[in-house]
Write a protein that holds these residues in place. Structure first.
Motif, PDB file in Angstrom:
ATOM      1  N   PRO A 110       0.807  -1.219   0.000  1.00 59.85           N
ATOM      2  CA  PRO A 110       0.000   0.000   0.000  1.00 59.85           C
ATOM      3  C   PRO A 110       0.842   1.271   0.000  1.00 59.85           C
ATOM      4  O   PRO A 110       1.956   1.294   0.526  1.00 59.85           O
ATOM      5  N   PRO A 111       0.302   2.356  -0.590  1.00 60.20           N
ATOM      6  CA  PRO A 111       0.912   3.663  -0.378  1.00 60.20           C
ATOM      7  C   PRO A 111       0.777   4.044   1.093  1.00 60.20           C
ATOM      8  O   PRO A 111       0.118   3.354   1.875  1.00 60.20           O
ATOM      9  N   LEU A 112       1.358   5.138   1.462  1.00 60.37           N
ATOM     10  CA  LEU A 112       1.186   5.661   2.817  1.00 60.37           C
ATOM     11  C   LEU A 112      -0.226   6.231   2.949  1.00 60.37           C
ATOM     12  O   LEU A 112      -0.739   6.838   2.014  1.00 60.37           O
ATOM     13  N   PHE A 113      -0.852   6.012   4.103  1.00 61.51           N
ATOM     14  CA  PHE A 113      -2.215   6.484   4.338  1.00 61.51           C
ATOM     15  C   PHE A 113      -2.237   7.572   5.404  1.00 61.51           C
ATOM     16  O   PHE A 113      -1.489   7.510   6.394  1.00 61.51           O
ATOM     17  N   ILE A 114      -3.101   8.552   5.211  1.00 62.74           N
ATOM     18  CA  ILE A 114      -3.543   9.461   6.277  1.00 62.74           C
ATOM     19  C   ILE A 114      -5.054   9.288   6.370  1.00 62.74           C
ATOM     20  O   ILE A 114      -5.779   9.576   5.409  1.00 62.74           O
ATOM     21  N   PHE A 115      -5.535   8.766   7.492  1.00 62.05           N
ATOM     22  CA  PHE A 115      -6.969   8.611   7.672  1.00 62.05           C
ATOM     23  C   PHE A 115      -7.578   9.929   8.145  1.00 62.05           C
ATOM     24  O   PHE A 115      -7.021  10.611   9.010  1.00 62.05           O
ATOM     25  N   VAL A 116      -8.708  10.276   7.547  1.00 63.43           N
ATOM     26  CA  VAL A 116      -9.445  11.484   7.909  1.00 63.43           C
ATOM     27  C   VAL A 116     -10.858  11.038   8.259  1.00 63.43           C
ATOM     28  O   VAL A 116     -11.632  10.655   7.380  1.00 63.43           O
ATOM     29  N   THR A 117     -11.216  11.054   9.538  1.00 63.34           N
ATOM     30  CA  THR A 117     -12.461  10.434   9.978  1.00 63.34           C
ATOM     31  C   THR A 117     -13.062  11.173  11.162  1.00 63.34           C
ATOM     32  O   THR A 117     -12.369  11.935  11.846  1.00 63.34           O
ATOM     33  N   ALA A 118     -14.343  10.940  11.378  1.00 58.82           N
ATOM     34  CA  ALA A 118     -15.027  11.558  12.514  1.00 58.82           C
ATOM     35  C   ALA A 118     -14.947  10.699  13.764  1.00 58.82           C
ATOM     36  O   ALA A 118     -15.392  11.103  14.835  1.00 58.82           O
ATOM     37  N   SER A 119     -14.364   9.512  13.657  1.00 57.15           N
ATOM     38  CA  SER A 119     -14.351   8.558  14.760  1.00 57.15           C
ATOM     39  C   SER A 119     -12.943   8.332  15.296  1.00 57.15           C
ATOM     40  O   SER A 119     -11.983   8.210  14.531  1.00 57.15           O
ATOM     41  N   HIS A 120     -12.828   8.244  16.627  1.00 60.33           N
ATOM     42  CA  HIS A 120     -11.549   7.879  17.256  1.00 60.33           C
ATOM     43  C   HIS A 120     -11.367   6.354  17.308  1.00 60.33           C
ATOM     44  O   HIS A 120     -10.283   5.875  17.639  1.00 60.33           O
ATOM     45  N   GLU A 121     -12.402   5.619  16.957  1.00 61.86           N
ATOM     46  CA  GLU A 121     -12.477   4.181  17.235  1.00 61.86           C
ATOM     47  C   GLU A 121     -11.349   3.368  16.600  1.00 61.86           C
ATOM     48  O   GLU A 121     -10.895   2.369  17.156  1.00 61.86           O
ATOM     49  N   TYR A 122     -10.892   3.790  15.428  1.00 64.46           N
ATOM     50  CA  TYR A 122      -9.949   2.957  14.676  1.00 64.46           C
ATOM     51  C   TYR A 122      -8.509   3.449  14.779  1.00 64.46           C
ATOM     52  O   TYR A 122      -7.635   2.963  14.045  1.00 64.46           O
ATOM     53  N   ALA A 123      -8.248   4.388  15.665  1.00 67.39           N
ATOM     54  CA  ALA A 123      -6.913   4.994  15.740  1.00 67.39           C
ATOM     55  C   ALA A 123      -5.834   3.962  16.063  1.00 67.39           C
ATOM     56  O   ALA A 123      -4.801   3.896  15.392  1.00 67.39           O
ATOM     57  N   VAL A 124      -6.064   3.155  17.083  1.00 60.98           N
ATOM     58  CA  VAL A 124      -5.053   2.190  17.503  1.00 60.98           C
ATOM     59  C   VAL A 124      -4.774   1.184  16.396  1.00 60.98           C
ATOM     60  O   VAL A 124      -3.614   0.913  16.049  1.00 60.98           O
ATOM     61  N   GLU A 125      -5.828   0.650  15.797  1.00 66.54           N
ATOM     62  CA  GLU A 125      -5.651  -0.339  14.731  1.00 66.54           C
ATOM     63  C   GLU A 125      -4.935   0.267  13.531  1.00 66.54           C
ATOM     64  O   GLU A 125      -4.066  -0.374  12.921  1.00 66.54           O
ATOM     65  N   SER A 126      -5.265   1.515  13.196  1.00 67.17           N
ATOM     66  CA  SER A 126      -4.662   2.141  12.017  1.00 67.17           C
ATOM     67  C   SER A 126      -3.161   2.286  12.176  1.00 67.17           C
ATOM     68  O   SER A 126      -2.400   2.072  11.226  1.00 67.17           O
ATOM     69  N   PHE A 127      -2.707   2.631  13.372  1.00 66.72           N
ATOM     70  CA  PHE A 127      -1.276   2.807  13.577  1.00 66.72           C
ATOM     71  C   PHE A 127      -0.526   1.478  13.588  1.00 66.72           C
ATOM     72  O   PHE A 127       0.691   1.441  13.372  1.00 66.72           O
ATOM     73  N   GLU A 128      -1.251   0.377  13.809  1.00 62.20           N
ATOM     74  CA  GLU A 128      -0.632  -0.938  13.660  1.00 62.20           C
ATOM     75  C   GLU A 128      -0.244  -1.187  12.204  1.00 62.20           C
ATOM     76  O   GLU A 128       0.644  -1.982  11.912  1.00 62.20           O
ATOM     77  N   TYR A 129      -0.935  -0.493  11.287  1.00 61.51           N
ATOM     78  CA  TYR A 129      -0.623  -0.610   9.858  1.00 61.51           C
ATOM     79  C   TYR A 129       0.255   0.549   9.384  1.00 61.51           C
ATOM     80  O   TYR A 129       0.397   0.787   8.202  1.00 61.51           O
ATOM     81  N   ASN A 130       0.826   1.266  10.360  1.00 68.08           N
ATOM     82  CA  ASN A 130       1.849   2.269  10.075  1.00 68.08           C
ATOM     83  C   ASN A 130       1.343   3.425   9.213  1.00 68.08           C
ATOM     84  O   ASN A 130       2.048   3.895   8.315  1.00 68.08           O
ATOM     85  N   VAL A 131       0.119   3.882   9.466  1.00 72.55           N
ATOM     86  CA  VAL A 131      -0.361   5.061   8.758  1.00 72.55           C
ATOM     87  C   VAL A 131       0.463   6.272   9.175  1.00 72.55           C
ATOM     88  O   VAL A 131       1.051   6.309  10.260  1.00 72.55           O
ATOM     89  N   ALA A 132       0.517   7.270   8.309  1.00 74.71           N
ATOM     90  CA  ALA A 132       1.302   8.472   8.613  1.00 74.71           C
ATOM     91  C   ALA A 132       0.654   9.288   9.719  1.00 74.71           C
ATOM     92  O   ALA A 132       1.335   9.819  10.597  1.00 74.71           O
ATOM     93  N   ASP A 133      -0.685   9.381   9.678  1.00 73.68           N
ATOM     94  CA  ASP A 133      -1.377  10.162  10.700  1.00 73.68           C
ATOM     95  C   ASP A 133      -2.860   9.820  10.677  1.00 73.68           C
ATOM     96  O   ASP A 133      -3.354   9.154   9.758  1.00 73.68           O
ATOM     97  N   TYR A 134      -3.561  10.320  11.706  1.00 66.63           N
ATOM     98  CA  TYR A 134      -4.978  10.026  11.900  1.00 66.63           C
ATOM     99  C   TYR A 134      -5.655  11.347  12.245  1.00 66.63           C
ATOM    100  O   TYR A 134      -5.526  11.844  13.370  1.00 66.63           O
ATOM    101  N   LEU A 135      -6.336  11.943  11.276  1.00 65.80           N
ATOM    102  CA  LEU A 135      -6.992  13.234  11.476  1.00 65.80           C
ATOM    103  C   LEU A 135      -8.453  13.021  11.859  1.00 65.80           C
ATOM    104  O   LEU A 135      -9.185  12.339  11.148  1.00 65.80           O
ATOM    105  N   VAL A 136      -8.846  13.602  12.963  1.00 64.85           N
ATOM    106  CA  VAL A 136     -10.227  13.499  13.420  1.00 64.85           C
ATOM    107  C   VAL A 136     -10.963  14.790  13.064  1.00 64.85           C
ATOM    108  O   VAL A 136     -10.513  15.892  13.403  1.00 64.85           O
ATOM    109  N   LYS A 137     -12.070  14.650  12.339  1.00 71.84           N
ATOM    110  CA  LYS A 137     -12.881  15.806  11.956  1.00 71.84           C
ATOM    111  C   LYS A 137     -13.576  16.379  13.201  1.00 71.84           C
ATOM    112  O   LYS A 137     -14.013  15.611  14.053  1.00 71.84           O
TER     113      LYS A 137
END
Length: 235
Positions: free
Chosen positions: A77-104
């Motif tokens: 995969p390319p590098l991901f930055i998740f942009v979401t309204a939910s905090h729920e998936y933050a921990v799991e996303s960083f297990e997949y080495n996303v660059a960042d997690y932006l919460v709306k």
């Protein structure tokens, strides 16, 4: 980075957040927008065409395939930055080495900070790709392992097992981080728990990868199968 800009796409089903991300991208000179998609499947097909996408701005909760499922479905995969309204998936996303997690909602400075994290991460990956070996921590030492010596890498809880010509190295590292250190033209994730050196693949079945010699068989994950077959030129 060698490139002056980072090629990116946007995956967002909601028109207002989608417009916000696109606006921020156009405002950021280091970013080059290559596509905007309303669903993850369209983005999956675009990435699979080998257009050299480096960064994905993606919502998580979308109809059909979620942003998280999109990330998991990509073998390299390319590098991901998740942009979401939910905090729920933050921990799991960083297990997949996303660059960042932006919460709306978020502002432009926060967006720019996420882009800078991605820039640094992509720069490190570019440096690694020029090498013919990886360096990993093994106890108090730094272990150097040549790409040519690696048969496969297996995840085992918080450790990975690096199977080489001479021995098995066990190091405390994530499989995602290991994949980032390896050249994508030679190494591929084929299962949630396995990375293989494609140079040592002898045969493929719908469920297994048969390696050369007596290395053994590697399970082929269903979500990785299509990408593996495509990579190896099998229809």
């Amino acid at each position: 980075m060698n490139q002056s800009t980072i090629s990116c796409i946007v995956v967002e089903d909601d028109p207002l957040p989608r417009a916000d991300i696109v606006g921020h991208i156009h405002r950021t000179p280091i970013l080059r927008l290559e596509g905007v998609f309303k669903d993850a499947m369209s983005a999956f097909n675009h990435i699979g065409q080998g257009k050299g996408i480096q960064l994905v701005f993606s919502d998580i909760l979308m109809p059909g395939i979620s942003g998280m499922e999109l990330l998991k479905s990509l073998a390299s995969p390319p590098l991901f930055i998740f942009v979401t309204a939910s905090h729920e998936y933050a921990v799991e996303s960083f297990e997949y080495n996303v660059a960042d997690y932006l919460v709306k909602p978020y502002d432009y400075p926060r967006f720019l900070k996420a882009v800078d994290k991605a820039r640094l991460q992509l720069g490190k990956a570019g440096i690694q790709e020029t090498k013919s070996f990886i360096t990993v921590k093994s106890g108090y030492s730094n272990l150097i392992v040549k790409h040519d010596d690696i048969f496969f890498i297996k995840a085992d809880r918080v450790y990975v097992e690096i199977e080489t010509l001479n021995k098995t190295h066990i190091v405390q590292e994530s499989l995602t981080n290991m994949l980032e250190k390896l050249p994508p033209d030679r190494f591929m994730r084929v299962h949630r728990s396995y990375i293989v050196n494609l140079d040592y693949v002898e045969k493929l079945t719908p469920r297994e990868i048969i390696m050369q010699g007596s290395i053994g068989n590697i399970p082929l994950g269903s979500s990785f199968k299509e990408a593996v077959f495509q990579k190896l030129g099998i229809g």
